[in-house]
Design an enzyme around this catalytic site. Structure first.
Site, short mmCIF file in Angstrom:
data_model
loop_
_atom_site.label_atom_id
_atom_site.label_comp_id
_atom_site.label_asym_id
_atom_site.label_seq_id
_atom_site.Cartn_x
_atom_site.Cartn_y
_atom_site.Cartn_z
N ARG A 191 -1.31 5.24 13.26
CA ARG A 191 -0.17 5.14 14.02
C ARG A 191 -0.65 5.13 15.39
O ARG A 191 -1.43 6.02 15.68
CB ARG A 191 0.99 6.22 13.77
CG ARG A 191 1.96 5.89 12.51
CD ARG A 191 3.03 6.92 12.61
NE ARG A 191 3.53 6.92 11.29
CZ ARG A 191 3.81 7.99 10.70
NH1 ARG A 191 3.95 9.13 11.40
NH2 ARG A 191 4.11 8.01 9.46
N ARG A 234 0.83 -1.19 0.00
CA ARG A 234 0.08 0.11 -0.07
C ARG A 234 0.75 1.19 -0.09
O ARG A 234 1.98 1.19 0.48
CB ARG A 234 -0.93 0.03 1.26
CG ARG A 234 -2.20 -1.05 1.26
CD ARG A 234 -2.87 -0.86 2.33
NE ARG A 234 -3.58 0.18 2.55
CZ ARG A 234 -3.31 1.25 3.57
NH1 ARG A 234 -2.91 0.67 4.66
NH2 ARG A 234 -4.13 2.28 3.58
N LYS A 280 3.99 -6.37 12.01
CA LYS A 280 3.33 -6.89 10.80
C LYS A 280 3.71 -8.22 10.25
O LYS A 280 4.88 -8.46 10.08
CB LYS A 280 3.36 -5.76 9.55
CG LYS A 280 2.61 -5.83 8.51
CD LYS A 280 2.07 -4.62 7.92
CE LYS A 280 1.70 -4.81 6.31
NZ LYS A 280 1.35 -3.42 5.77
C1 BTN Z 1 0.78 -3.81 2.38
O1 BTN Z 1 1.27 -2.58 1.99
O2 BTN Z 1 0.13 -4.06 3.43
C2 BTN Z 1 0.01 -4.64 1.25
C3 BTN Z 1 1.08 -5.64 0.91
C4 BTN Z 1 0.31 -6.69 -0.09
C5 BTN Z 1 1.55 -7.46 -0.56
C6 BTN Z 1 0.92 -8.70 -1.63
S1 BTN Z 1 2.07 -9.83 -1.82
C7 BTN Z 1 0.67 -10.40 -3.15
C8 BTN Z 1 0.27 -9.22 -3.77
N1 BTN Z 1 1.04 -8.96 -4.88
C9 BTN Z 1 1.72 -7.83 -4.93
O3 BTN Z 1 2.59 -6.92 -5.52
N2 BTN Z 1 1.07 -6.99 -3.23
C10 BTN Z 1 0.23 -8.01 -3.11
#
Ligand code: BTN
Length: 319
Positions: free
Chosen positions: A314, A116, A181
């Site tokens: 946060r 994100r 996380k």
């Molecule tokens: C975040 O920032 O919390 C979201 C992360 C999401 C990662 C997943 S891995 C599978 C899918 N492909 C990506 O490129 N991103 C999501």
């Protein structure tokens, strides 16, 4: 390349000659492929004179048949890549090519895993889960309300079932253990959300990863939390079943049918937080979420509601 990996994944020694015969290539071609595995996939391979080659640790690779056998109800096609830029990006390309949804894209590693708010998602080879489930949505906006939060709940339940009891939620869709996380969710949408569209439910779970210098926030993994390694095929199967159950509930009752359960599992319920929106910061106390999954904050004694993909929370120091 994965054929060599298939031979080595048992973690035993294999002679260069035996590998060459099995693959139908010369010993020097085996040597080149071994170097490629080390350089490209970051795998550590022991080379011992007189014995041959051995992976530093045995590997279990993603296997659609093993996944299907453990989650017979999830009958969507599974596309597995050994290396891809991003499973979400590949899912969007597959939609463009006309692949019929639902379908699932998995990868052993991502070279440009996306998180994100423009962040990168650390995606080392064969350690974690990079999962993108594509759904076709016909029910208009109601079918999208709170969807990313529903996915978070399914991920959290899958982690708990596999032995991570402290997994909990942080609005909008992080899965944490304590402050760290363990999983993240990125939804991407194409088409007309008010009519027919496709949504990619992108899920990254830190499974067996024990170290990385690619993450700029507090993180953990299932292995770090439990001290044991996990079978990723089993996790994919359990996640599929959880997702299917929650998505059914969401489709029938909308997000309001899931709102209370989500709040019960929100680790930051009642906490003093700062909501970050670009350069702006809003301080408040978490009251909960509304029936569409938006965050309810008490700000200067007044309830305010916030939603949007670029927001993040946060904890305040005084909370
Ligand atoms: C975040 O920032 O919390 C979201 C992360 C999401 C990662 C997943 S891995 C599978 C899918 N492909 C990506 O490129 N991103 C999501």
């Amino acid at each position: 390349m994965l054929t060599l990996l298939e031979l080595l994944k048992d973690g035993r020694f294999h002679s260069g000659q035996a590998l060459g015969i099995a693959l139908g290539i010369s010993r020097s071609a085996v040597w080149k492929q071994l170097q490629h595995l080390e350089a490209e996939l970051g795998l550590s391979i022991h080379k011992v004179r007189g014995r041959g080659y051995q992976l530093a640790a045995p590997l279990t690779l993603l296997d659609p048949l093993a996944i299907r056998a453990q989650a017979p109800a999830c009958d969507w096609p599974v596309l597995v890549f050994d290396s891809i830029d991003s499973t979400n990006a590949e899912a969007l390309r597959a939609i463009e090519r006309g692949q019929a949804a639902p379908f699932l894209v998995l990868a052993e590693r991502q070279t440009a895993g996306r998180g994100r708010r423009g962040r990168k998602w650390a995606s080392p080879f064969a350690e974690n889960i990079y999962y993108s489930l594509v759904l076709r949505i016909e029910g208009g906006m109601r079918q999208l309300e709170g969807l990313s939060l529903v996915v978070g709940l399914a991920v959290m339940q899958a982690l708990r079932e596999l032995g991570i009891p402290a997994a909990g939620l942080k609005w909008p869709n992080d899965v944490l253990v304590g402050q760290k996380k363990i999983a993240g969710i990125l939804l991407e949408l194409v088409g007309d959300p008010a009519d027919v569209c496709h949504v990619v439910l992108g899920v990254g779970i830190n499974v067996n990863m024990q170290m990385t210098d690619e993450v700029d926030q507090q993180w953990t993994s299932m292995r770090l939390e439990s001290g044991k390694a996990f079978d990723r095929n089993h996790l994919v199967a359990v996640l599929g079943e959880k997702l299917q159950a929650y998505l059914n509930r969401h489709q029938i009752g909308g997000f309001s049918a899931i709102q209370a359960e989500w709040e019960q599992n929100h680790l930051w319920q009642g906490r003093a937080v700062s909501l970050i929106a670009g350069v702006n910061q809003i301080d408040g106390e978490v009251l909960g979420i509304d029936s569409q999954g938006a965050l309810r904050l008490k700000v200067d004694g007044v309830e305010k509601v916030f939603s949007g993909g670029e927001l993040s929370l946060r904890l305040r120091d005084d909370s």
